[in-house]
Design a protein around this motif. Structure first.
Motif, PDB file in Angstrom:
ATOM      1  N   SER A 216       0.805  -1.229   0.000  1.00  0.00           N
ATOM      2  CA  SER A 216       0.000   0.000   0.000  1.00  0.00           C
ATOM      3  C   SER A 216       0.836   1.276   0.000  1.00  0.00           C
ATOM      4  CB  SER A 216      -0.916   0.014   1.223  1.00  0.00           C
ATOM      5  OG  SER A 216      -0.158   0.251   2.406  1.00  0.00           O
ATOM      6  N   GLY A 217       2.132   1.152   0.277  1.00  0.00           N
ATOM      7  CA  GLY A 217       2.983   2.326   0.366  1.00  0.00           C
ATOM      8  C   GLY A 217       3.042   2.915   1.764  1.00  0.00           C
ATOM      9  N   GLN A 218       2.335   2.305   2.698  1.00  0.00           N
ATOM     10  CA  GLN A 218       2.391   2.756   4.092  1.00  0.00           C
ATOM     11  C   GLN A 218       3.810   2.577   4.644  1.00  0.00           C
ATOM     12  OE1 GLN A 218      -0.094   0.487   6.720  1.00  0.00           O
ATOM     13  NE2 GLN A 218       0.360   1.754   8.489  1.00  0.00           N
ATOM     14  N   ARG A 219       4.476   1.540   4.189  1.00  0.00           N
ATOM     15  CA  ARG A 219       5.874   1.294   4.534  1.00  0.00           C
ATOM     16  C   ARG A 219       6.619   1.205   3.212  1.00  0.00           C
ATOM     17  NH1 ARG A 219       8.476  -3.805   7.926  1.00  0.00           N
ATOM     18  NH2 ARG A 219      10.601  -2.976   7.847  1.00  0.00           N
ATOM     19  N   THR A 220       7.792   1.818   3.131  1.00  0.00           N
ATOM     20  CA  THR A 220       8.539   1.813   1.876  1.00  0.00           C
ATOM     21  C   THR A 220       9.943   1.245   2.069  1.00  0.00           C
ATOM     22  OG1 THR A 220       9.306   4.081   2.209  1.00  0.00           O
ATOM     23  CG2 THR A 220       7.269   3.800   0.943  1.00  0.00           C
ATOM     24  N   HIS A 221      10.406   0.635   1.018  1.00  0.00           N
ATOM     25  CA  HIS A 221      11.765   0.094   0.960  1.00  0.00           C
ATOM     26  C   HIS A 221      12.089  -0.072  -0.514  1.00  0.00           C
ATOM     27  CE1 HIS A 221      14.847  -3.120   0.995  1.00  0.00           C
ATOM     28  NE2 HIS A 221      15.252  -2.499   2.090  1.00  0.00           N
ATOM     29  N   GLU A 222      13.326   0.205  -0.881  1.00  0.00           N
ATOM     30  CA  GLU A 222      13.704   0.187  -2.298  1.00  0.00           C
ATOM     31  C   GLU A 222      13.420  -1.142  -2.998  1.00  0.00           C
ATOM     32  OE1 GLU A 222      18.330  -0.367  -0.968  1.00  0.00           O
ATOM     33  OE2 GLU A 222      17.315   1.555  -0.994  1.00  0.00           O
ATOM     34  N   VAL A 223      13.486  -2.246  -2.294  1.00  0.00           N
ATOM     35  CA  VAL A 223      13.219  -3.556  -2.889  1.00  0.00           C
ATOM     36  C   VAL A 223      11.810  -4.032  -2.554  1.00  0.00           C
ATOM     37  CG1 VAL A 223      13.900  -5.996  -2.937  1.00  0.00           C
ATOM     38  CG2 VAL A 223      15.654  -4.202  -2.891  1.00  0.00           C
ATOM     39  N   MET A 224      11.470  -3.993  -1.272  1.00  0.00           N
ATOM     40  CA  MET A 224      10.200  -4.587  -0.830  1.00  0.00           C
ATOM     41  C   MET A 224       8.966  -3.881  -1.381  1.00  0.00           C
ATOM     42  SD  MET A 224      10.701  -7.368   0.597  1.00  0.00           S
ATOM     43  CE  MET A 224       8.956  -7.570   0.953  1.00  0.00           C
ATOM     44  N   THR A 225       9.027  -2.601  -1.589  1.00  0.00           N
ATOM     45  CA  THR A 225       7.879  -1.888  -2.146  1.00  0.00           C
ATOM     46  C   THR A 225       7.556  -2.440  -3.527  1.00  0.00           C
ATOM     47  OG1 THR A 225       8.418   0.093  -0.881  1.00  0.00           O
ATOM     48  CG2 THR A 225       7.002   0.386  -2.808  1.00  0.00           C
ATOM     49  N   GLU A 226       8.584  -2.652  -4.320  1.00  0.00           N
ATOM     50  CA  GLU A 226       8.381  -3.192  -5.667  1.00  0.00           C
ATOM     51  C   GLU A 226       7.945  -4.656  -5.625  1.00  0.00           C
ATOM     52  OE1 GLU A 226      11.059  -3.973  -9.626  1.00  0.00           O
ATOM     53  OE2 GLU A 226      11.410  -2.106  -8.513  1.00  0.00           O
ATOM     54  N   VAL A 227       8.556  -5.450  -4.760  1.00  0.00           N
ATOM     55  CA  VAL A 227       8.216  -6.872  -4.649  1.00  0.00           C
ATOM     56  C   VAL A 227       6.755  -7.040  -4.248  1.00  0.00           C
ATOM     57  CG1 VAL A 227       8.606  -8.971  -3.271  1.00  0.00           C
ATOM     58  CG2 VAL A 227      10.550  -7.687  -4.174  1.00  0.00           C
ATOM     59  N   ALA A 228       6.298  -6.242  -3.288  1.00  0.00           N
ATOM     60  CA  ALA A 228       4.945  -6.403  -2.752  1.00  0.00           C
ATOM     61  C   ALA A 228       3.867  -5.734  -3.595  1.00  0.00           C
ATOM     62  CB  ALA A 228       4.889  -5.848  -1.334  1.00  0.00           C
ATOM     63  N   ALA A 229       4.243  -4.857  -4.491  1.00  0.00           N
ATOM     64  CA  ALA A 229       3.272  -4.042  -5.234  1.00  0.00           C
ATOM     65  C   ALA A 229       2.153  -4.844  -5.894  1.00  0.00           C
ATOM     66  CB  ALA A 229       3.998  -3.200  -6.278  1.00  0.00           C
ATOM     67  N   ASP A 230       2.475  -5.965  -6.496  1.00  0.00           N
ATOM     68  CA  ASP A 230       1.476  -6.729  -7.239  1.00  0.00           C
ATOM     69  C   ASP A 230       1.043  -8.018  -6.559  1.00  0.00           C
ATOM     70  OD1 ASP A 230       1.425  -4.838  -9.344  1.00  0.00           O
ATOM     71  OD2 ASP A 230       3.233  -5.726 -10.208  1.00  0.00           O
ATOM     72  N   LEU A 231       1.431  -8.210  -5.305  1.00  0.00           N
ATOM     73  CA  LEU A 231       1.041  -9.432  -4.604  1.00  0.00           C
ATOM     74  C   LEU A 231      -0.450  -9.414  -4.281  1.00  0.00           C
ATOM     75  CD1 LEU A 231       3.940  -9.940  -2.019  1.00  0.00           C
ATOM     76  CD2 LEU A 231       3.602 -11.107  -4.202  1.00  0.00           C
ATOM     77  N   THR A 232      -1.075 -10.554  -4.455  1.00  0.00           N
ATOM     78  CA  THR A 232      -2.481 -10.692  -4.064  1.00  0.00           C
ATOM     79  C   THR A 232      -2.545 -11.015  -2.580  1.00  0.00           C
ATOM     80  OG1 THR A 232      -2.553 -13.069  -4.458  1.00  0.00           O
ATOM     81  CG2 THR A 232      -3.042 -11.628  -6.361  1.00  0.00           C
ATOM     82  N   ASN A 233      -3.714 -10.880  -1.995  1.00  0.00           N
ATOM     83  CA  ASN A 233      -3.883 -11.255  -0.589  1.00  0.00           C
ATOM     84  C   ASN A 233      -3.563 -12.727  -0.374  1.00  0.00           C
ATOM     85  OD1 ASN A 233      -4.580  -8.682   0.192  1.00  0.00           O
ATOM     86  ND2 ASN A 233      -6.777  -9.061   0.155  1.00  0.00           N
ATOM     87  N   ALA A 234      -3.929 -13.567  -1.340  1.00  0.00           N
ATOM     88  CA  ALA A 234      -3.666 -15.005  -1.223  1.00  0.00           C
ATOM     89  C   ALA A 234      -2.161 -15.284  -1.255  1.00  0.00           C
ATOM     90  CB  ALA A 234      -4.382 -15.765  -2.332  1.00  0.00           C
ATOM     91  N   GLU A 235      -1.430 -14.591  -2.127  1.00  0.00           N
ATOM     92  CA  GLU A 235       0.021 -14.773  -2.181  1.00  0.00           C
ATOM     93  C   GLU A 235       0.669 -14.301  -0.880  1.00  0.00           C
ATOM     94  OE1 GLU A 235       1.076 -14.260  -6.909  1.00  0.00           O
ATOM     95  OE2 GLU A 235       0.514 -12.472  -5.754  1.00  0.00           O
ATOM     96  N   ILE A 236       0.231 -13.168  -0.400  1.00  0.00           N
ATOM     97  CA  ILE A 236       0.773 -12.644   0.858  1.00  0.00           C
ATOM     98  C   ILE A 236       0.554 -13.648   1.973  1.00  0.00           C
ATOM     99  CG2 ILE A 236       0.368 -10.901   2.657  1.00  0.00           C
ATOM    100  CD1 ILE A 236       0.086  -8.834   0.383  1.00  0.00           C
ATOM    101  N   ARG A 237      -0.643 -14.181   2.049  1.00  0.00           N
ATOM    102  CA  ARG A 237      -0.942 -15.139   3.119  1.00  0.00           C
ATOM    103  C   ARG A 237      -0.116 -16.416   2.963  1.00  0.00           C
ATOM    104  NH1 ARG A 237      -3.539 -14.430   7.835  1.00  0.00           N
ATOM    105  NH2 ARG A 237      -3.557 -16.423   8.888  1.00  0.00           N
ATOM    106  N   ALA A 238       0.080 -16.875   1.736  1.00  0.00           N
ATOM    107  CA  ALA A 238       0.880 -18.079   1.504  1.00  0.00           C
ATOM    108  C   ALA A 238       2.340 -17.842   1.927  1.00  0.00           C
ATOM    109  CB  ALA A 238       0.814 -18.493   0.039  1.00  0.00           C
TER     110      ALA A 238
END
Length: 186
Positions: free
Chosen positions: A148-170
């Motif tokens: 969501s951009g609430q937390r930012t990091h040069e790598v993690m922001t990009e990695v998480a940008a397109d993750l679905t809720n199901a992928e995040i939970r997995a």
């Protein structure tokens, strides 16, 4: 030009600050309620910090103190920490041994994560946290904050940008299932 020179000068000074593990142990009492005496979190929304890379701990505590990372509790706790106290706490918790034990076949590890966090959730670089044994609630919350951009990091922001809720939970479930052991080194 002056600003970049000031930044270059500030970097080495901060890096030269040496943490005192004994002093860190003494002030770690304020951390115990959430992160435990040995850095093994006692509540599901707090991360395990024992055995994290010292430089990672310093960076996170500094970010909380300086307001570049916000959390309702940590921002308050870190607000009055000096650079020396941050270095001491990082030396204390970072000096603990941490090891992980996989409970599943490593080939099932999340591909997006293993280059930095390993299949077992143990950091592969000093600016990367361990994920081994973190609760799925904590990992889920952090990945959604990066997305969501609430937390930012040069790598993690990009990695998480397109993750679905199901992928995040997995991904969260994978690392939560890893057994983490923290060995307090006095």
């Amino acid at each position: 030009m002056i600003l970049s020179g000031a930044l270059l000068c500030a970097g080495p000074l901060a890096a030269e600050l040496v943490g005192d593990r004994d002093a860190g142990r003494k002030i770690s009492g304020q951390c115990r309620t959430c992160h435990g005496a040995d850095g093994f979190a006692t509540i599901p929304i707090a991360p395990h910090i024992g055995g994290e890379p010292e430089s990672y701990l310093r960076a996170q505590l500094t970010a909380f103190r300086d307001g570049t990372r916000e959390h309702e509790m940590m921002t308050i706790v870190a607000a009055n920490l000096s650079d020396q106290q941050i270095a001491d706490l990082a030396a204390w918790y970072g000096g603990h041994g941490a090891r992980a034990e996989l409970t599943e076949d490593p080939s099932g590890a999340p591909e997006l994560c293993v280059a930095c966090h390993g299949a077992d959730g143990m950091h592969l670089a000093d600016d990367v946290p361990n994920l081994a044994g973190e609760t799925n609630i904590y990992i889920d919350t952090q990945l959604k904050a990066f997305r969501s951009g609430q937390r930012t990091h040069e790598v993690m922001t990009e990695v998480a940008a397109d993750l679905t809720n199901a992928e995040i939970r997995a991904y969260a479930d994978w690392y939560a299932a890893v057994k983490l052991y923290i060995d307090t080194v006095e």
